[in-house]
Design a protein around this motif. Structure first.
Motif, PDB file in Angstrom:
ATOM      1  N   GLU A 227      -4.852   1.268   0.393  1.00 20.18           N
ATOM      2  CA  GLU A 227      -3.652   0.485   0.671  1.00 20.18           C
ATOM      3  C   GLU A 227      -4.015  -0.964   1.003  1.00 20.18           C
ATOM      4  O   GLU A 227      -3.359  -1.908   0.531  1.00 20.18           O
ATOM      5  CB  GLU A 227      -2.873   1.110   1.826  1.00 20.18           C
ATOM      6  N   MET A 228      -5.062  -1.130   1.793  1.00 22.50           N
ATOM      7  CA  MET A 228      -5.490  -2.487   2.133  1.00 22.50           C
ATOM      8  C   MET A 228      -5.977  -3.226   0.891  1.00 22.50           C
ATOM      9  O   MET A 228      -5.787  -4.442   0.763  1.00 22.50           O
ATOM     10  CB  MET A 228      -6.587  -2.443   3.192  1.00 22.50           C
ATOM     11  N   THR A 229      -6.582  -2.489  -0.035  1.00 21.29           N
ATOM     12  CA  THR A 229      -7.034  -3.098  -1.288  1.00 21.29           C
ATOM     13  C   THR A 229      -5.846  -3.591  -2.101  1.00 21.29           C
ATOM     14  O   THR A 229      -5.855  -4.711  -2.634  1.00 21.29           O
ATOM     15  CB  THR A 229      -7.836  -2.080  -2.108  1.00 21.29           C
ATOM     16  N   ILE A 230      -4.820  -2.774  -2.196  1.00 21.56           N
ATOM     17  CA  ILE A 230      -3.616  -3.157  -2.943  1.00 21.56           C
ATOM     18  C   ILE A 230      -2.958  -4.379  -2.315  1.00 21.56           C
ATOM     19  O   ILE A 230      -2.459  -5.277  -3.004  1.00 21.56           O
ATOM     20  CB  ILE A 230      -2.636  -1.974  -3.008  1.00 21.56           C
ATOM     21  N   ARG A 231      -2.999  -4.465  -0.992  1.00 17.93           N
ATOM     22  CA  ARG A 231      -2.355  -5.589  -0.311  1.00 17.93           C
ATOM     23  C   ARG A 231      -3.131  -6.896  -0.467  1.00 17.93           C
ATOM     24  O   ARG A 231      -2.617  -7.964  -0.141  1.00 17.93           O
ATOM     25  CB  ARG A 231      -2.168  -5.246   1.176  1.00 17.93           C
ATOM     26  N   THR A 232      -4.361  -6.835  -0.957  1.00 13.42           N
ATOM     27  CA  THR A 232      -5.043  -8.091  -1.293  1.00 13.42           C
ATOM     28  C   THR A 232      -4.404  -8.735  -2.522  1.00 13.42           C
ATOM     29  O   THR A 232      -4.552  -9.938  -2.744  1.00 13.42           O
ATOM     30  CB  THR A 232      -6.543  -7.874  -1.563  1.00 13.42           C
ATOM     31  N   LYS A 233      -3.682  -7.936  -3.304  1.00 11.87           N
ATOM     32  CA  LYS A 233      -2.949  -8.445  -4.470  1.00 11.87           C
ATOM     33  C   LYS A 233      -1.475  -8.655  -4.136  1.00 11.87           C
ATOM     34  O   LYS A 233      -0.891  -9.687  -4.471  1.00 11.87           O
ATOM     35  CB  LYS A 233      -3.127  -7.462  -5.641  1.00 11.87           C
ATOM     36  N   TRP A 234      -0.853  -7.675  -3.484  1.00 10.84           N
ATOM     37  CA  TRP A 234       0.558  -7.744  -3.094  1.00 10.84           C
ATOM     38  C   TRP A 234       0.627  -7.705  -1.574  1.00 10.84           C
ATOM     39  O   TRP A 234       0.764  -6.633  -0.967  1.00 10.84           O
ATOM     40  CB  TRP A 234       1.342  -6.599  -3.707  1.00 10.84           C
ATOM     41  N   GLU A 235       0.530  -8.873  -0.974  1.00 14.17           N
ATOM     42  CA  GLU A 235       0.470  -8.957   0.488  1.00 14.17           C
ATOM     43  C   GLU A 235       1.752  -8.403   1.113  1.00 14.17           C
ATOM     44  O   GLU A 235       2.864  -8.723   0.689  1.00 14.17           O
ATOM     45  CB  GLU A 235       0.275 -10.416   0.909  1.00 14.17           C
ATOM     46  N   GLY A 236       1.583  -7.559   2.115  1.00 13.12           N
ATOM     47  CA  GLY A 236       2.729  -7.012   2.838  1.00 13.12           C
ATOM     48  C   GLY A 236       3.437  -5.873   2.155  1.00 13.12           C
ATOM     49  O   GLY A 236       4.480  -5.413   2.630  1.00 13.12           O
ATOM     50  N   ALA A 237       2.904  -5.359   1.048  1.00 17.77           N
ATOM     51  CA  ALA A 237       3.581  -4.295   0.309  1.00 17.77           C
ATOM     52  C   ALA A 237       3.601  -2.992   1.106  1.00 17.77           C
ATOM     53  O   ALA A 237       2.672  -2.677   1.849  1.00 17.77           O
ATOM     54  CB  ALA A 237       2.895  -4.073  -1.030  1.00 17.77           C
TER      55      ALA A 237
END
Length: 471
Positions: free
Chosen positions: A450-460
């Motif tokens: 999840e933290m990895t995904i939020r490096t692309k979509w912050e706050g998702a």
């Protein structure tokens, strides 16, 4: 004479037999120690042949031919199988009209990989190949992933397999259903792997010239004190291609050289990749922070960022930021520029490492890698590689589609039996409220993926759709 032998056997005492048994046991211990260091014994047991003259006649046919080797191995020797032995070598005929490798090329390959011509690949690297999960299954599109540096290579190839299955074989479709990946048959797996390997090699060769390396029956140069022999690099033939379709067809015709046990497939792919890029270009791609492409970590060789970028972008840039950096943080001109990623590639890259985050050393991946042309990402999460992807080609080209969408996650772990669906909501930010309510690192309360995904979509906000988070 038979009577004399019988008398000699009769005089063997129980003490003698115990001594022999202990020596055999010691041999097994040394075999295990050697095998763990990437070495191996040639374990052969001589079998009686009904006619010794027949063995002699067959050996005169030429041990270099597949037919004579198979006859000799069946009739004269039986190779014992041990847990730490590299599988029997998988080779092709030397009559394929490739270009035999030279000592100079072998030395150059070793130096750009390891920094020295005396280092050889370990047992884990030598036995590694590209093996799919079961055909017709929910993960029929997926490669089995190993550990360490091998895993990063296999998962980079996995990303290109997804590119082929989702967006290349049906290029007229803008969006597909995840079901198109389910139940891929054995032939479909082979086609996807051939397409993925040729895609990476062709990009590295800048769409002009690429090479494929195969291990053959002949050795092409003699031992030397300046180079450590490994029994397969010396037997390579190099095949050059200036046509992409011919390149892919050649790999498809010799797909067993990349899927078979004992084929040294991952090593062959890396050699082919380096020669396709050319050694001259590789040294130009890298800056003074990178001298070779593999580095030793915890007893195993892992890929540098330059090698990972080479598989993703076709260029061995050692950094993940956009463009080249000419100045340091204080505005002082650097002696040599630091090379980053110059353009968007088809497959992207995301990075998260909780240990580096603690020391504020987490590298900032640039938009060139975060926003690829196709919605497929190789993910480096806590030094373990996986893939995230979406089936809609237009996901990253239409901002309205990034409000609520699914990402599919394959970790490469053997325990994963089906593709995980993650629903991404980029408009809800209630997860951040929880962050402020509790002190501490969000990594401790949110899965790393999840933290990895939020490096692309912050706050998702990320919904695992019933799957227990495991990564």
């Amino acid at each position: 004479m038979d009577k004399e032998l019988g008398d000699q056997n009769h005089h063997f005492s129980e003490h003698d037999l115990d001594a022999i048994a202990n020596k055999i046991s010691d041999l097994g211990k040394w075999r295990e120690i050697f095998s763990q260091q990437g070495l191996q014994f040639k374990d052969t047991v001589v079998k009686k042949y009904p006619d010794s003259r027949k063995v002699e006649d067959e050996s005169k046919d030429g041990a270099g031919t597949p037919q004579s080797r198979s006859i000799t191995s069946r009739s004269h020797f039986t190779t014992s199988s041990f847990p730490y032995c590299v599988p029997k070598a998988f080779v092709v005929s030397s009559n394929l009209d490739g270009l035999p490798i030279t000592l100079e090329t072998a030395v150059a390959l070793r130096k750009i990989l390891f920094g020295t011509a005396f280092q050889v690949f370990s047992y884990e690297w030598k036995k590694s190949h590209f093996k799919f999960r079961d055909a017709y299954s929910d993960l029929a599109y997926a490669l089995e992933a190993e550990r360490g540096g091998i895993r990063s290579i296999q998962m980079a190839v996995q990303a290109h397999i997804l590119k082929y299955l989702l967006f290349t074989r049906n290029s007229e479709l803008e969006s597909q259903n995840i079901n198109c990946l389910l139940g891929v048959n054995h032939k479909g797996q082979e086609c996807a792997l051939a397409a993925a390997l040729s895609d990476i090699l062709w990009t590295a060769g800048e769409g002009a010239r690429s090479f494929v390396c195969l291990v053959t029956t002949d050795c092409y140069f003699a031992p030397t004190i300046d180079y450590k022999m490994d029994s397969y690099t010396e037997r390579l033939q190099l095949f050059q291609f200036t046509d992409r379709e011919k390149l892919q067809n050649f790999i498809a015709e010799h797909i067993r050289c990349f899927t078979g046990e004992g084929s040294h497939a991952v090593i062959l792919f890396i050699y082919s990749l380096l020669l396709s890029r050319t050694l001259e270009r590789l040294y130009t791609d890298m800056d003074n922070t990178t001298s070779h492409l593999l580095q030793l970590s915890l007893g195993n060789f892992i890929c540098t960022q330059a090698l990972i970028n080479l598989m993703l972008t076709g260029r061995a840039s050692p950094n993940v930021f956009n463009g080249d950096i000419q100045y340091d943080n204080q505005g002082v001109l650097l002696k040599e520029p630091k090379h980053g990623v110059l353009a968007r590639s088809d497959v992207g890259y995301l990075y998260w490492n909780r240990h580096e985050l603690e020391h504020e050393r987490l590298p900032q991946v640039g938009s060139m890698l975060k926003t690829p042309k196709l919605p497929i990402w190789l993910c480096n999460i806590n030094d373990t590689f996986s893939v995230l992807f979406n089936t809609n080609r237009l996901l990253l080209s239409d901002w309205r589609m990034e409000h609520l969408f699914d990402l599919y996650f394959y970790s490469g772990q053997p325990s994963q039996t089906k593709t995980v669906t993650l629903t991404i909501d980029t408009h809800s930010h209630h997860w951040e409220d929880g962050m402020h309510e509790e002190e501490g690192d969000p990594e401790k309360r949110f899965p790393s993926v999840e933290m990895t995904i939020r490096t692309k979509w912050e706050g998702a906000v990320i919904d695992w759709n019933g799957t227990v988070p495991f990564f």
